[in-house]
Design an enzyme around this catalytic site. Structure first.
Site, PDB file in Angstrom:
ATOM      1  N   ASP A  72     -26.577   2.948  11.926  1.00 51.77           N
ATOM      2  CA  ASP A  72     -25.295   3.120  12.605  1.00 51.77           C
ATOM      3  C   ASP A  72     -24.402   3.989  11.723  1.00 51.77           C
ATOM      4  O   ASP A  72     -24.278   3.737  10.520  1.00 51.77           O
ATOM      5  CB  ASP A  72     -24.644   1.751  12.839  1.00 51.77           C
ATOM      6  CG  ASP A  72     -23.383   1.856  13.683  1.00 51.77           C
ATOM      7  OD1 ASP A  72     -23.498   1.796  14.913  1.00 51.77           O
ATOM      8  OD2 ASP A  72     -22.287   2.002  13.102  1.00 51.77           O
ATOM      9  N   ILE A  73     -23.791   5.018  12.313  1.00 48.29           N
ATOM     10  CA  ILE A  73     -22.916   5.910  11.549  1.00 48.29           C
ATOM     11  C   ILE A  73     -21.634   5.168  11.187  1.00 48.29           C
ATOM     12  O   ILE A  73     -20.967   4.608  12.058  1.00 48.29           O
ATOM     13  CB  ILE A  73     -22.586   7.186  12.352  1.00 48.29           C
ATOM     14  CG1 ILE A  73     -23.872   7.924  12.728  1.00 48.29           C
ATOM     15  CG2 ILE A  73     -21.672   8.109  11.543  1.00 48.29           C
ATOM     16  CD1 ILE A  73     -23.651   9.133  13.619  1.00 48.29           C
ATOM     17  N   ASN A  80     -14.208  10.905  15.482  1.00 44.94           N
ATOM     18  CA  ASN A  80     -13.765  11.365  16.803  1.00 44.94           C
ATOM     19  C   ASN A  80     -12.246  11.440  16.889  1.00 44.94           C
ATOM     20  O   ASN A  80     -11.688  12.413  17.415  1.00 44.94           O
ATOM     21  CB  ASN A  80     -14.301  10.432  17.890  1.00 44.94           C
ATOM     22  CG  ASN A  80     -15.743  10.735  18.265  1.00 44.94           C
ATOM     23  OD1 ASN A  80     -16.227  11.842  18.065  1.00 44.94           O
ATOM     24  ND2 ASN A  80     -16.432   9.752  18.794  1.00 44.94           N
ATOM     25  N   ASP A  89     -20.029  15.124  18.091  1.00 45.33           N
ATOM     26  CA  ASP A  89     -21.358  15.506  18.583  1.00 45.33           C
ATOM     27  C   ASP A  89     -22.161  16.221  17.494  1.00 45.33           C
ATOM     28  O   ASP A  89     -23.370  16.014  17.363  1.00 45.33           O
ATOM     29  CB  ASP A  89     -21.225  16.423  19.806  1.00 45.33           C
ATOM     30  CG  ASP A  89     -20.774  15.674  21.050  1.00 45.33           C
ATOM     31  OD1 ASP A  89     -20.772  14.428  21.026  1.00 45.33           O
ATOM     32  OD2 ASP A  89     -20.423  16.339  22.041  1.00 45.33           O
ATOM     33  N   GLU A 115     -23.439   6.093  18.527  1.00 40.81           N
ATOM     34  CA  GLU A 115     -23.726   6.496  17.145  1.00 40.81           C
ATOM     35  C   GLU A 115     -24.814   5.619  16.540  1.00 40.81           C
ATOM     36  O   GLU A 115     -24.915   5.487  15.334  1.00 40.81           O
ATOM     37  CB  GLU A 115     -22.455   6.426  16.288  1.00 40.81           C
ATOM     38  CG  GLU A 115     -21.915   5.038  16.028  1.00 40.81           C
ATOM     39  CD  GLU A 115     -20.955   4.540  17.099  1.00 40.81           C
ATOM     40  OE1 GLU A 115     -20.149   3.652  16.781  1.00 40.81           O
ATOM     41  OE2 GLU A 115     -21.000   5.025  18.244  1.00 40.81           O
TER      42      GLU A 115
END
Length: 236
Positions: A72-73, A80, A89, A115
Site C-alpha cells: 500500500d502506498i 493527490n 496516477d 493505491e
C-alpha cells in the site's frame, strides 16, 4: 474494435486476410484487455482473485511454500491533495513498475485497489520472503516517481505478507486476511516497512481445520494411518 485500438492493441501479422483468424485475434485481445488494469497494465482484481484461488488449492495439494504480499502506498491521499490526481496516477504507475521489476516471471502482480497492490509468489521458500519484500520496499523508496514543480516526487510503501499453510485446505480469504493483518501492522508501526507472518508463527484456524476434514466420514477418521484395512471391531 475501437476499444482495443485505444488500448494499444494491433492485430498480429498474417491474420488480416483471414476472417476466422482475425476474429480469434480480436477475442484474444478482448480477453487480455479484460484481465488488465487500465492505468498500470498489471493484472486486475479479477485476475488476482482467480490466481489466488488456484494457488491456495495448489499449496494444499503439493505443499510447496507460497507467499502473498500486499503493498500500500504510504500517505497517497496527501499526494493527490497536494499535487493533483494526474501526479497520483504517475506515482501509481511508477510503483507498479517497481513491483514488476522485483519479481520473477512466474509471480503475479496485480493492482487490487486505488493505491493497493498484491503479489502472489509461488514456490517461495520462507528464507527468501523477507528478502524479496525488502527489495520491493527499497526499490520503491529509491525511485523518483514524478516531477512536480521541477522537484522529484518519491513515495514509500508498506508491505504485509503471509505464507499459505502447506498441506492445509485453507481459503483465499483466510490467506488474504493474514497478509492484511501484517500490512496493518506495518502501517501502525510507522509505515515504509515490511511485516511478514512467517510459517512457524502461522496457526491453523478452526475454519481451516473444518475445511481439512470436510467430507470425511467417521470411518475415515478412525482408520489407522498407513493401512487400508478398517479398524477391527470388538466382539461382545
Amino acid at each position: 474494435m475501437s476499444l482495443l485500438v485505444q488500448a494499444g492493441w494491433t492485430a498480429p501479422e498474417g491474420v488480416m486476410h483471414g476472417a476466422t483468424l482475425w476474429l480469434q485475434a480480436v477475442i484474444d485481445g478482448l480477453c487480455e484487455l479484460s484481465s488488465r488494469d487500465a492505468l498500470t497494465g498489471l493484472n486486475n482484481r479479477r485476475q488476482f482473485e482467480a490466481a489466488i484461488a488456484r494457488e491456495v488449492d495448489r499449496v494444499a495439494r503439493i505443499g510447496e511454500p507460497a507467499l502473498l504480499l500486499l503493498a500500500d502506498i504510504d500517505h497517497f491521499k496527501k499526494v493527490n491533495d497536494t499535487h493533483g490526481h494526474a501526479a497520483g496516477d504517475v506515482v501509481i504507475r511508477a510503483v507498479a513498475e517497481c513491483l514488476q521489476d522485483c519479481v520473477r516471471p512466474m509471480d503475479l502482480v496485480a493492482r487490487v485497489g486505488g493505491e493497493e497492490f498484491a503479489i502472489i509468489l509461488p514456490n517461495c521458500p520462507p528464507a527468501f520472503g523477507q528478502a524479496v519484500s525488502e527489495r520491493i520496499r527499497q526499490k520503491v523508496a529509491a525511485k523518483t516517481a514524478a516531477i512536480v514543480g521541477g522537484q522529484p516526487l518519491s513515495v514509500t510503501v508498506s508491505i504485509g505478507g503471509a505464507f499459505a499453510p502447506p498441506w492445509v485446505r485453507s481459503s483465499a480469504a483466510l490467506w488474504s486476511e493474514r497478509a492484511d493483518q501484517q500490512l496493518y501492522r506495518a502501517k501502525s508501526e510507522g509505515r515504509n516497512r515490511t511485516c511478514l507472518d512467517m510459517p512457524p508463527l502461522t496457526v491453523v484456524s478452526a475454519e481451516e481445520k473444518g475445511l481439512l476434514f470436510a467430507g470425511l466420514t467417521q470411518s475415515d477418521l478412525t482408520e489407522p494411518s498407513g493401512s487400508g484395512d478398517p479398524m477391527p471391531k470388538t466382539t461382545e
